[in-house]
Scaffold this motif. Structure first.
Motif, PDB file in Angstrom:
ATOM      1  N   ALA A 114       0.836  -1.195   0.000  1.00 19.95           N
ATOM      2  CA  ALA A 114       0.000   0.000   0.000  1.00 19.95           C
ATOM      3  C   ALA A 114       0.874   1.249   0.000  1.00 19.95           C
ATOM      4  CB  ALA A 114      -0.910  -0.001   1.226  1.00 19.95           C
ATOM      5  N   THR A 115       0.373   2.320  -0.596  1.00 18.56           N
ATOM      6  CA  THR A 115       1.086   3.590  -0.543  1.00 18.56           C
ATOM      7  C   THR A 115       0.557   4.396   0.643  1.00 18.56           C
ATOM      8  OG1 THR A 115      -0.501   4.616  -2.066  1.00 18.56           O
ATOM      9  CG2 THR A 115       1.492   3.644  -3.028  1.00 18.56           C
ATOM     10  N   SER A 116       1.389   5.300   1.141  1.00 18.07           N
ATOM     11  CA  SER A 116       1.048   6.066   2.331  1.00 18.07           C
ATOM     12  C   SER A 116       1.821   7.374   2.306  1.00 18.07           C
ATOM     13  CB  SER A 116       1.413   5.272   3.593  1.00 18.07           C
ATOM     14  OG  SER A 116       2.819   5.093   3.653  1.00 18.07           O
ATOM     15  N   VAL A 117       1.657   8.170   3.354  1.00 17.09           N
ATOM     16  CA  VAL A 117       2.452   9.388   3.479  1.00 17.09           C
ATOM     17  C   VAL A 117       3.937   9.044   3.510  1.00 17.09           C
ATOM     18  CG1 VAL A 117       2.914  11.412   4.902  1.00 17.09           C
ATOM     19  CG2 VAL A 117       0.580  10.579   4.672  1.00 17.09           C
ATOM     20  N   SER A 118       4.280   7.902   4.111  1.00 15.81           N
ATOM     21  CA  SER A 118       5.676   7.475   4.138  1.00 15.81           C
ATOM     22  C   SER A 118       6.223   7.252   2.734  1.00 15.81           C
ATOM     23  CB  SER A 118       5.824   6.198   4.967  1.00 15.81           C
ATOM     24  OG  SER A 118       5.615   6.450   6.346  1.00 15.81           O
ATOM     25  N   SER A 119       5.384   6.767   1.829  1.00 14.80           N
ATOM     26  CA  SER A 119       5.813   6.588   0.439  1.00 14.80           C
ATOM     27  C   SER A 119       6.211   7.925  -0.162  1.00 14.80           C
ATOM     28  CB  SER A 119       4.684   5.964  -0.394  1.00 14.80           C
ATOM     29  OG  SER A 119       4.214   4.761   0.167  1.00 14.80           O
ATOM     30  N   ALA A 120       5.393   8.942   0.068  1.00 17.51           N
ATOM     31  CA  ALA A 120       5.687  10.281  -0.449  1.00 17.51           C
ATOM     32  C   ALA A 120       6.938  10.847   0.200  1.00 17.51           C
ATOM     33  CB  ALA A 120       4.492  11.206  -0.221  1.00 17.51           C
ATOM     34  N   ALA A 121       7.111  10.599   1.498  1.00 14.73           N
ATOM     35  CA  ALA A 121       8.287  11.105   2.206  1.00 14.73           C
ATOM     36  C   ALA A 121       9.559  10.449   1.682  1.00 14.73           C
ATOM     37  CB  ALA A 121       8.143  10.855   3.709  1.00 14.73           C
ATOM     38  N   TRP A 122       9.488   9.147   1.386  1.00 16.05           N
ATOM     39  CA  TRP A 122      10.672   8.447   0.879  1.00 16.05           C
ATOM     40  C   TRP A 122      11.031   8.922  -0.524  1.00 16.05           C
ATOM     41  CZ3 TRP A 122      11.501   4.840  -3.140  1.00 16.05           C
ATOM     42  CH2 TRP A 122      12.778   4.272  -3.132  1.00 16.05           C
ATOM     43  N   LEU A 123      10.038   9.028  -1.398  1.00 14.84           N
ATOM     44  CA  LEU A 123      10.307   9.499  -2.757  1.00 14.84           C
ATOM     45  C   LEU A 123      10.883  10.909  -2.742  1.00 14.84           C
ATOM     46  CD1 LEU A 123       7.137   8.128  -4.568  1.00 14.84           C
ATOM     47  CD2 LEU A 123       9.502   7.468  -5.060  1.00 14.84           C
ATOM     48  N   ALA A 124      10.368  11.751  -1.867  1.00 15.27           N
ATOM     49  CA  ALA A 124      10.896  13.115  -1.780  1.00 15.27           C
ATOM     50  C   ALA A 124      12.320  13.103  -1.229  1.00 15.27           C
ATOM     51  CB  ALA A 124       9.990  13.969  -0.895  1.00 15.27           C
ATOM     52  N   GLY A 125      12.566  12.290  -0.202  1.00 13.26           N
ATOM     53  CA  GLY A 125      13.893  12.245   0.389  1.00 13.26           C
ATOM     54  C   GLY A 125      14.948  11.752  -0.580  1.00 13.26           C
ATOM     55  N   VAL A 126      14.635  10.691  -1.322  1.00 13.81           N
ATOM     56  CA  VAL A 126      15.602  10.163  -2.283  1.00 13.81           C
ATOM     57  C   VAL A 126      15.685  11.074  -3.507  1.00 13.81           C
ATOM     58  CG1 VAL A 126      16.256   8.151  -3.655  1.00 13.81           C
ATOM     59  CG2 VAL A 126      15.187   7.839  -1.444  1.00 13.81           C
ATOM     60  N   GLY A 127      14.586  11.748  -3.834  1.00 16.95           N
ATOM     61  CA  GLY A 127      14.630  12.714  -4.922  1.00 16.95           C
ATOM     62  C   GLY A 127      15.615  13.827  -4.641  1.00 16.95           C
ATOM     63  N   LEU A 128      15.634  14.308  -3.396  1.00 22.87           N
ATOM     64  CA  LEU A 128      16.593  15.344  -3.029  1.00 22.87           C
ATOM     65  C   LEU A 128      18.022  14.822  -3.150  1.00 22.87           C
ATOM     66  CD1 LEU A 128      17.103  18.198  -1.963  1.00 22.87           C
ATOM     67  CD2 LEU A 128      16.888  17.281   0.362  1.00 22.87           C
ATOM     68  N   LEU A 129      18.235  13.571  -2.769  1.00 25.16           N
ATOM     69  CA  LEU A 129      19.567  12.983  -2.883  1.00 25.16           C
ATOM     70  C   LEU A 129      20.045  12.919  -4.325  1.00 25.16           C
ATOM     71  CD1 LEU A 129      19.396   9.973  -0.389  1.00 25.16           C
ATOM     72  CD2 LEU A 129      20.689  12.095  -0.115  1.00 25.16           C
ATOM     73  N   SER A 130      19.113  12.776  -5.265  1.00 22.48           N
ATOM     74  CA  SER A 130      19.502  12.647  -6.669  1.00 22.48           C
ATOM     75  C   SER A 130      20.155  13.920  -7.198  1.00 22.48           C
ATOM     76  CB  SER A 130      18.282  12.291  -7.528  1.00 22.48           C
ATOM     77  OG  SER A 130      17.384  13.377  -7.636  1.00 22.48           O
ATOM     78  N   PHE A 131      20.027  15.027  -6.453  1.00 22.03           N
ATOM     79  CA  PHE A 131      20.672  16.274  -6.853  1.00 22.03           C
ATOM     80  C   PHE A 131      21.785  16.656  -5.875  1.00 22.03           C
ATOM     81  CE2 PHE A 131      16.336  16.789  -8.660  1.00 22.03           C
ATOM     82  CZ  PHE A 131      16.716  16.743  -9.990  1.00 22.03           C
ATOM     83  N   THR A 132      22.320  15.671  -5.176  1.00 20.33           N
ATOM     84  CA  THR A 132      23.338  15.932  -4.174  1.00 20.33           C
ATOM     85  C   THR A 132      24.531  15.023  -4.406  1.00 20.33           C
ATOM     86  OG1 THR A 132      21.623  16.501  -2.562  1.00 20.33           O
ATOM     87  CG2 THR A 132      23.795  16.017  -1.690  1.00 20.33           C
ATOM     88  N   TRP A 133      25.701  15.591  -4.373  1.00 22.87           N
ATOM     89  CA  TRP A 133      26.916  14.815  -4.595  1.00 22.87           C
ATOM     90  C   TRP A 133      28.023  15.325  -3.694  1.00 22.87           C
ATOM     91  CZ3 TRP A 133      29.100  10.602  -5.995  1.00 22.87           C
ATOM     92  CH2 TRP A 133      30.459  10.564  -6.304  1.00 22.87           C
ATOM     93  N   PRO A 134      28.534  14.495  -2.766  1.00 27.65           N
ATOM     94  CA  PRO A 134      29.671  14.922  -1.943  1.00 27.65           C
ATOM     95  C   PRO A 134      30.911  15.044  -2.816  1.00 27.65           C
ATOM     96  CG  PRO A 134      28.519  13.032  -0.979  1.00 27.65           C
ATOM     97  CD  PRO A 134      28.046  13.169  -2.391  1.00 27.65           C
ATOM     98  N   GLY A 135      31.305  16.242  -3.108  1.00 32.77           N
ATOM     99  CA  GLY A 135      32.343  16.473  -4.098  1.00 32.77           C
ATOM    100  C   GLY A 135      33.695  15.900  -3.745  1.00 32.77           C
ATOM    101  N   GLN A 136      33.993  15.710  -2.457  1.00 37.40           N
ATOM    102  CA  GLN A 136      35.293  15.196  -2.059  1.00 37.40           C
ATOM    103  C   GLN A 136      35.321  13.672  -1.963  1.00 37.40           C
ATOM    104  OE1 GLN A 136      36.311  17.207   1.559  1.00 37.40           O
ATOM    105  NE2 GLN A 136      36.394  19.235   0.607  1.00 37.40           N
TER     106      GLN A 136
END
Length: 225
Positions: A114-136
């Protein structure tokens, strides 16, 4: 939640290349196949809007997708992070997730989560990671970093009542609605539910979440480009 590789939360394949969340844009066809309303920022936001990607179930049904607002983000590196970076990239991405109960898979052999608010929170959290890169960080360590951060995002999404989250009230279709909200060094993430039968997640950087409002998109095709 069972989805194909089109999921909006996928991480980028290479530091120098475009993140998958932006590489397959420019068409509204998949969005128009959805059986649920899409959400974006309300009319108070007057900047640019753009389509990202949708996620589908094994049977091809659209389950979630995202719409971007503001600047199109690039992968953020520690080498370029700072005031200039934040001034250049101000964006918010709104993720819409169909509210589905536990249901049988298309082949009838199992059950889909089942989908839930947690599903939306996870997709948003990993979506933010997709634009993040530890440069060092060495490239050889990147997959491990992404896996670790993805697991952390899932653990956080699975504990929305935990101390890492606060409560933020924002309008959805003009109605004050509670959201779970958290900030990190990468940006912010929030998630909640609407009265229209969908869950809404959002993430962003350089744009405050506190003044945002959400509304059903009247014409999703208008954002294709």
């Amino acid at each position: 939640m069972e989805t194909t590789s089109q999921a909006v939360a996928q991480a980028p394949a290479a530091e120098s290349g475009p993140p998958p969340a932006t590489s397959a844009r420019r068409t509204a066809d998949d969005y128009l196949r959805a059986s649920f309303p899409w959400y974006g920022l309300d009319e108070a936001f007057t900047g640019r809007r753009w389509l990202m990607q949708v996620g589908t179930a094994a049977d091809g049904a659209v389950e979630h997708g995202a719409i971007g607002h503001g600047d199109e983000p690039s992968v953020r590196s520690e080498y370029v992070a700072g005031p200039d970076q934040d001034a250049r990239e101000k964006f918010a991405v709104v993720v819409t997730v169909a509210a589905n109960p536990v249901r049988r898979s298309a082949d009838g052999t199992g059950l889909l989560e089942a989908t839930s608010v947690s599903s939306a929170a996870w997709l948003a959290g990993v979506g933010l990671l997709s634009f993040t890169w530890p440069g060092q960080m060495d490239h050889s360590l990147r997959d491990n970093w992404l896996e670790q951060q993805t697991e952390t995002a899932w653990a956080l999404a699975d504990d929305l009542e935990g101390e890492d989250w606060s409560t933020l009230s924002l309008p959805v279709d003009g109605v004050p609605t509670p959201f779970h909200y958290r900030e990190s060094e990468f940006g912010w993430v929030l998630a909640g539910s609407t009265q229209a039968g969908v869950h809404v997640g959002a993430y962003g950087r350089g744009m405050s979440a506190y003044g945002l409002g959400f509304a059903a998109v009247k014409d999703v095709a208008a954002y294709a480009g």
